[in-house]
Design a protein around this motif. Structure first.
Motif, PDB file in Angstrom:
ATOM      1  N   ASN A  52     -13.873 -33.478   5.083  1.00 42.90           N
ATOM      2  CA  ASN A  52     -15.195 -32.917   4.787  1.00 42.90           C
ATOM      3  C   ASN A  52     -15.173 -31.948   3.620  1.00 42.90           C
ATOM      4  O   ASN A  52     -16.226 -31.640   3.037  1.00 42.90           O
ATOM      5  N   LYS A  53     -13.990 -31.429   3.272  1.00 44.00           N
ATOM      6  CA  LYS A  53     -13.880 -30.486   2.158  1.00 44.00           C
ATOM      7  C   LYS A  53     -13.576 -31.172   0.828  1.00 44.00           C
ATOM      8  O   LYS A  53     -13.425 -30.491  -0.195  1.00 44.00           O
ATOM      9  N   LEU A  54     -13.493 -32.487   0.824  1.00 45.90           N
ATOM     10  CA  LEU A  54     -13.232 -33.194  -0.432  1.00 45.90           C
ATOM     11  C   LEU A  54     -14.380 -32.960  -1.416  1.00 45.90           C
ATOM     12  O   LEU A  54     -15.541 -32.834  -1.010  1.00 45.90           O
ATOM     13  N   PRO A  55     -14.084 -32.909  -2.706  1.00 43.33           N
ATOM     14  CA  PRO A  55     -15.141 -32.695  -3.707  1.00 43.33           C
ATOM     15  C   PRO A  55     -16.210 -33.780  -3.630  1.00 43.33           C
ATOM     16  O   PRO A  55     -15.929 -34.932  -3.280  1.00 43.33           O
ATOM     17  N   ALA A  56     -17.428 -33.412  -3.981  1.00 49.64           N
ATOM     18  CA  ALA A  56     -18.543 -34.347  -3.927  1.00 49.64           C
ATOM     19  C   ALA A  56     -18.282 -35.568  -4.809  1.00 49.64           C
ATOM     20  O   ALA A  56     -18.649 -36.694  -4.449  1.00 49.64           O
TER      21      ALA A  56
ATOM     22  N   GLN B  15      -3.538 -40.301   0.819  1.00 51.48           N
ATOM     23  CA  GLN B  15      -2.317 -39.510   0.672  1.00 51.48           C
ATOM     24  C   GLN B  15      -2.411 -38.567  -0.525  1.00 51.48           C
ATOM     25  O   GLN B  15      -1.982 -37.412  -0.445  1.00 51.48           O
ATOM     26  N   ALA B  16      -2.976 -39.054  -1.616  1.00 50.81           N
ATOM     27  CA  ALA B  16      -3.087 -38.228  -2.817  1.00 50.81           C
ATOM     28  C   ALA B  16      -3.984 -37.013  -2.579  1.00 50.81           C
ATOM     29  O   ALA B  16      -3.777 -35.949  -3.173  1.00 50.81           O
ATOM     30  N   ASN B  17      -4.973 -37.163  -1.697  1.00 51.96           N
ATOM     31  CA  ASN B  17      -5.890 -36.061  -1.390  1.00 51.96           C
ATOM     32  C   ASN B  17      -5.475 -35.269  -0.151  1.00 51.96           C
ATOM     33  O   ASN B  17      -6.223 -34.398   0.316  1.00 51.96           O
ATOM     34  N   ASP B  18      -4.291 -35.589   0.385  1.00 48.64           N
ATOM     35  CA  ASP B  18      -3.684 -34.823   1.480  1.00 48.64           C
ATOM     36  C   ASP B  18      -4.602 -34.694   2.689  1.00 48.64           C
ATOM     37  O   ASP B  18      -4.743 -33.600   3.263  1.00 48.64           O
ATOM     38  N   VAL B  19      -5.187 -35.798   3.111  1.00 42.66           N
ATOM     39  CA  VAL B  19      -6.061 -35.744   4.295  1.00 42.66           C
ATOM     40  C   VAL B  19      -5.432 -36.419   5.514  1.00 42.66           C
ATOM     41  O   VAL B  19      -6.020 -36.383   6.605  1.00 42.66           O
ATOM     42  N   LEU B  20      -4.252 -37.034   5.360  1.00 42.28           N
ATOM     43  CA  LEU B  20      -3.564 -37.634   6.498  1.00 42.28           C
ATOM     44  C   LEU B  20      -2.646 -36.599   7.148  1.00 42.28           C
ATOM     45  O   LEU B  20      -1.853 -35.949   6.461  1.00 42.28           O
ATOM     46  N   VAL B  21      -2.748 -36.451   8.458  1.00 37.76           N
ATOM     47  CA  VAL B  21      -1.926 -35.476   9.182  1.00 37.76           C
ATOM     48  C   VAL B  21      -1.265 -36.152  10.377  1.00 37.76           C
ATOM     49  O   VAL B  21      -1.770 -37.148  10.907  1.00 37.76           O
ATOM     50  N   ASP B  22      -0.131 -35.605  10.802  1.00 39.69           N
ATOM     51  CA  ASP B  22       0.559 -36.126  11.981  1.00 39.69           C
ATOM     52  C   ASP B  22      -0.292 -35.934  13.231  1.00 39.69           C
ATOM     53  O   ASP B  22      -1.021 -34.945  13.364  1.00 39.69           O
TER      54      ASP B  22
ATOM     55  N   ALA C  62      -6.482 -54.004  -1.447  1.00 36.52           N
ATOM     56  CA  ALA C  62      -7.563 -53.028  -1.439  1.00 36.52           C
ATOM     57  C   ALA C  62      -7.275 -51.895  -0.464  1.00 36.52           C
ATOM     58  O   ALA C  62      -7.566 -50.723  -0.741  1.00 36.52           O
ATOM     59  N   THR C  63      -6.681 -52.223   0.674  1.00 39.97           N
ATOM     60  CA  THR C  63      -6.356 -51.218   1.675  1.00 39.97           C
ATOM     61  C   THR C  63      -5.243 -50.301   1.192  1.00 39.97           C
ATOM     62  O   THR C  63      -5.265 -49.089   1.452  1.00 39.97           O
ATOM     63  N   ALA C  64      -4.258 -50.858   0.489  1.00 36.85           N
ATOM     64  CA  ALA C  64      -3.171 -50.038  -0.051  1.00 36.85           C
ATOM     65  C   ALA C  64      -3.712 -49.005  -1.037  1.00 36.85           C
ATOM     66  O   ALA C  64      -3.244 -47.854  -1.077  1.00 36.85           O
ATOM     67  N   GLU C  65      -4.714 -49.388  -1.819  1.00 38.77           N
ATOM     68  CA  GLU C  65      -5.341 -48.451  -2.755  1.00 38.77           C
ATOM     69  C   GLU C  65      -6.043 -47.326  -1.988  1.00 38.77           C
ATOM     70  O   GLU C  65      -5.971 -46.148  -2.365  1.00 38.77           O
ATOM     71  N   TYR C  66      -6.705 -47.680  -0.904  1.00 39.26           N
ATOM     72  CA  TYR C  66      -7.388 -46.694  -0.063  1.00 39.26           C
ATOM     73  C   TYR C  66      -6.396 -45.710   0.543  1.00 39.26           C
ATOM     74  O   TYR C  66      -6.605 -44.486   0.506  1.00 39.26           O
ATOM     75  N   VAL C  67      -5.302 -46.218   1.092  1.00 39.00           N
ATOM     76  CA  VAL C  67      -4.301 -45.353   1.711  1.00 39.00           C
ATOM     77  C   VAL C  67      -3.679 -44.429   0.668  1.00 39.00           C
ATOM     78  O   VAL C  67      -3.432 -43.244   0.945  1.00 39.00           O
ATOM     79  N   ALA C  68      -3.428 -44.949  -0.522  1.00 40.10           N
ATOM     80  CA  ALA C  68      -2.867 -44.115  -1.590  1.00 40.10           C
ATOM     81  C   ALA C  68      -3.809 -42.953  -1.913  1.00 40.10           C
ATOM     82  O   ALA C  68      -3.358 -41.826  -2.170  1.00 40.10           O
ATOM     83  N   ALA C  69      -5.110 -43.214  -1.887  1.00 37.38           N
ATOM     84  CA  ALA C  69      -6.090 -42.151  -2.152  1.00 37.38           C
ATOM     85  C   ALA C  69      -6.086 -41.117  -1.028  1.00 37.38           C
ATOM     86  O   ALA C  69      -6.192 -39.910  -1.283  1.00 37.38           O
TER      87      ALA C  69
ATOM     88  N   PHE D 295      -2.581 -44.552  11.279  1.00 39.36           N
ATOM     89  CA  PHE D 295      -1.749 -44.883  10.122  1.00 39.36           C
ATOM     90  C   PHE D 295      -0.286 -44.670  10.491  1.00 39.36           C
ATOM     91  O   PHE D 295       0.063 -43.653  11.083  1.00 39.36           O
ATOM     92  N   SER D 296       0.533 -45.652  10.153  1.00 39.34           N
ATOM     93  CA  SER D 296       1.959 -45.539  10.438  1.00 39.34           C
ATOM     94  C   SER D 296       2.500 -44.269   9.800  1.00 39.34           C
ATOM     95  O   SER D 296       2.059 -43.872   8.722  1.00 39.34           O
ATOM     96  N   GLY D 297       3.460 -43.641  10.457  1.00 39.32           N
ATOM     97  CA  GLY D 297       3.944 -42.342  10.024  1.00 39.32           C
ATOM     98  C   GLY D 297       4.955 -42.366   8.901  1.00 39.32           C
ATOM     99  O   GLY D 297       5.477 -41.326   8.526  1.00 39.32           O
ATOM    100  N   GLN D 298       5.256 -43.539   8.353  1.00 34.19           N
ATOM    101  CA  GLN D 298       6.239 -43.636   7.276  1.00 34.19           C
ATOM    102  C   GLN D 298       5.618 -43.211   5.947  1.00 34.19           C
ATOM    103  O   GLN D 298       4.407 -43.015   5.834  1.00 34.19           O
ATOM    104  N   ASP D 299       6.469 -43.091   4.914  1.00 31.76           N
ATOM    105  CA  ASP D 299       5.974 -42.692   3.591  1.00 31.76           C
ATOM    106  C   ASP D 299       4.932 -43.685   3.075  1.00 31.76           C
ATOM    107  O   ASP D 299       3.915 -43.294   2.524  1.00 31.76           O
TER     108      ASP D 299
END
Length: 240
Positions: free
Chosen positions: A196-200, A162-169, A153-160, A54-58
């Motif tokens: 793996n720690k995301l809620p069921a 980011q919202a769940n803080d699973v993307l890391v550098d 559809a992909t933009a919605e996935y990426v937003a999710a 994933f590109s490193g931009q916002d």
């Protein structure tokens, strides 16, 4: 301008009367880029040949990594053809067509007039003798519409993600032919431990949307880093 495009203009019966798409143009236009966007719908096919990051931009965007240097596409050969039997990302196959936004937000089909793909006469006309769009243009319109839907559809996935803080550098290190060391940084990946720690309930919702499969394909694609290094070594040996 989107990557590759320099002079996109609306496909128009008057403007493009007698114009054609150049026959067998090849993929030389992409030889100087080391990554291209990919949609989640492409992950299953792309992950077999390219690392997906994933590109490193916002506004993070998933991309297929094509090279280890900033201006290097290891998959385009000297004759402009793509390495055989490999999946070619839709972003590359879409060129020189693209959707551009008109007044009111309407999307219209355009073609890049600055890439040398539009020629006078030729075997692949944009409009027929009655000045109606040919199958080439109609197919491009359908392809771009499908691409746009997959992009949303992909933009919605990426937003999710980011919202769940699973993307890391992250960064990649590679040694070419046992001598040259390269480092590629400035991108993000899904952190498997956080994922793996995301809620069921979250994982179940993602499964229904197909996002779990996309995420696993992304993680599996990391195995392609070694293939990139091997391909770079082959190119270096051939150049020597």
């Amino acid at each position: 301008m989107p990557l590759f495009y320099t002079q996109p203009a609306p496909v128009d019966a008057n403007r493009h009367r007698g114009k054609s798409l150049r026959d067998n143009p090849g993929f030389g236009f992409s030889v100087r880029t080391n990554s291209v966007p990919v949609s989640g719908a492409e992950f299953a096919l792309a992950q077999r040949h390219y690392p997906i990051v994933f590109s490193g931009q916002d506004g993070a965007v998933p991309v297929a990594v094509l090279g280890l240097r900033a201006d290097e596409n290891l998959f385009v050969r000297r004759d402009g053809t793509w390495e055989p039997n490999l999946y070619i990302p839709a972003y590359v196959r879409r060129y020189p067509f693209v959707f551009i936004e008109a007044a009111g937000g309407q999307l219209i089909l355009a073609i890049d007039e600055g890439g040398g793909f539009v020629v006078d006469g030729g075997k692949l006309p944009l409009f027929d003798a009655e000045n109606k769009p040919t199958n080439l243009v109609n197919s491009a319109l359908q392809f771009c519409a499908a691409y746009q839907n997959n992009h949303k559809a992909t933009a919605e996935y990426v937003a999710a993600l980011q919202a769940n803080d699973v993307l890391v550098d992250n960064q990649a290190q590679a040694t070419i032919a046992g001598t040259e060391r390269l480092s590629l940084a400035g991108f993000k990946v899904v952190d498997e431990a956080r994922f793996n720690k995301l809620p069921a309930a979250t994982l179940e919702a993602w499964r229904e949307k197909g996002w779990l499969a996309w995420t696993y394909a992304h993680l599996l694609s990391f195995g392609c880093w070694n293939a990139l290094a091997n391909l770079a070594a082959e190119r270096k040996k051939a150049a020597a």
